[in-house]
Write an enzyme that holds these catalytic residues in place. Structure first.
Site, PDB file in Angstrom:
ATOM      1  N   HIS A 112      43.171  59.752  51.828  1.00 42.38           N
ATOM      2  CA  HIS A 112      43.715  60.491  50.682  1.00 42.38           C
ATOM      3  C   HIS A 112      43.482  59.773  49.349  1.00 42.38           C
ATOM      4  O   HIS A 112      43.637  60.369  48.290  1.00 42.38           O
ATOM      5  CB  HIS A 112      45.205  60.799  50.887  1.00 42.38           C
ATOM      6  N   ASP A 146      43.907  59.557  58.446  1.00 43.71           N
ATOM      7  CA  ASP A 146      44.037  59.186  57.032  1.00 43.71           C
ATOM      8  C   ASP A 146      43.322  57.867  56.737  1.00 43.71           C
ATOM      9  O   ASP A 146      43.852  56.983  56.059  1.00 43.71           O
ATOM     10  CB  ASP A 146      45.505  59.095  56.621  1.00 43.71           C
ATOM     11  N   SER A 169      48.815  52.622  48.671  1.00 42.17           N
ATOM     12  CA  SER A 169      48.051  53.295  49.725  1.00 42.17           C
ATOM     13  C   SER A 169      46.705  52.618  49.956  1.00 42.17           C
ATOM     14  O   SER A 169      45.951  52.377  49.008  1.00 42.17           O
ATOM     15  CB  SER A 169      47.804  54.754  49.352  1.00 42.17           C
TER      16      SER A 169
END
Length: 359
Positions: A166, A196, A304
């Site tokens: 993402h 992911d 992230s």
């Protein structure tokens, strides 16, 4: 000399006391008749049994045989001890590579026994940060929907980097900044929206410090951990905490359009579901679920794709999601509930990512 004396006094001794040494005559003069009342065994057993008849067997049994057998008998234990010493040294050195080379096995990326942190700083957050920070990068991705900031982990010295899907999904341009301030352009090699994960590669990079990938199966609840990333664009931010739970079912979106929308909001923190509830926004209808490591180490938007690290300096997870009481990841803040993709999941997915997977 001893044999000559025995031969000279043989009969005299036999007449004086025939039972004093009944085996001597048979041993020294095998051609002489042997009293059938007591057929004696030899005083010292020879290499092969001797019946007591016929010529003296000594010339037919060369003695060099025995030293050779003794030499071979000694060689086995010595070789074994040497091999054990090598294995012990490999274990003491803390790497799986030496043992695998010894046994002919394949080499894995790393082992949980690898100690990246210097012994003088072992078990300290500062020691982990100093040892691992050069392997963590800041990623800036730009798309038609806007831009976002995330983090990544260098896994090869020529610039392969693992991050979240993402963070880079749909990006038309990717810029990467290393801990020493150098900037690179990167390209996407492979993606896996189901986990992911994404693999990107820096252009014209060499001599980078690759991280040591550990074993997430060896992680236990309560283990101390360190997180390094670039929350809100603050490169190289270090936080610490513990592993608060394992095998959490975290659900994230696989919809590229929704990911680009999140990039436009900034922050790079993707919405996720846990326990039937959505956090940090709507995940949409296309989702995937993976098992995650839960940590109370502070994670914020921009973490992230960064690293969750054990106290030996091994990467045990890729930070991917955080809980927030707000619906928007742009205004989310850490409340001590973060989630990381186990590094064993990453290692299992690497061959497909390197082959250019896009799913």
């Amino acid at each position: 000399m001893t044999e000559s004396l025995r031969r000279n006094g043989e009969y005299e001794h036999a007449h004086e006391n025939p039972y004093e040494n009944p085996y001597q005559g048979a041993q020294q003069h095998a051609s002489s008749p042997v009293d059938p009342e007591w057929p004696p065994p030899p005083a010292q057993p020879p290499a092969e049994p001797y019946a007591g008849f016929g010529p003296d067997p000594q010339p037919e049994q060369p003695q060099p045989e025995q030293p050779q057998k003794k030499h071979r008998a000694r060689r086995g234990p010595v070789a074994l001890l040497a091999a054990v010493a090598i294995v012990a040294a490999a274990i003491g050195g803390g790497t799986a590579f030496g043992i695998q080379e010894l046994t002919g096995g394949e080499t894995v990326a790393s082992s949980t026994s690898t100690n990246v942190v210097p012994s003088s700083q072992k078990g300290t957050v500062s020691g982990v940060a100093k040892a691992v920070s050069p392997s963590i990068v800041e990623i800036s991705a730009t798309s038609n929907a806007g831009s976002s900031t995330g983090s990544g982990v260098i896994i090869t010295d020529d610039g392969e980097i693992i991050t979240n899907n993402h963070v880079v999904s749909g990006a038309s341009s990717i810029k990467v900044k290393t801990s020493d301030g150098k900037q690179y352009t990167a390209e996407v090699v492979g993606t896996d929206s189901r986990k992911d994960l994404a693999l990107i590669k820096l252009q014209n990079a060499s001599g980078l410090k690759a991280a040591s990938l550990g074993d997430s199966d060896a992680v236990g609840v309560g283990d101390q951990v360190v997180a390094i990333g670039s929350p809100e664009g603050l490169t190289g931010t270090v936080t610490s905490g513990i592993v608060s739970a394992l095998d959490r079912d975290v659900t994230v979106s696989t919809d590229e359009g929704r990911q680009q929308q999140q990039q436009g909001q900034g922050g790079g923190q993707w919405p996720f579901e846990f326990g039937g509830q959505e956090f940090n926004g709507d995940t949409g209808s296309s989702t995937t679920t993976y098992k995650a490591i839960q940590t109370d180490a502070s994670l914020n938007p921009g973490n992230s794709g960064g690293a969750l690290i054990d106290m030996n300096g091994n990467i045990i997870g890729i930070n991917s999601a955080m809980y927030s009481a707000t619906e928007s990841s742009a205004s989310a803040g850490s409340v001590g509930l973060g989630f990381a993709i186990p590094i064993n999941t990453v290692k299992a997915d690497l061959p497909d990512l390197r082959a250019g997977a896009s799913n």
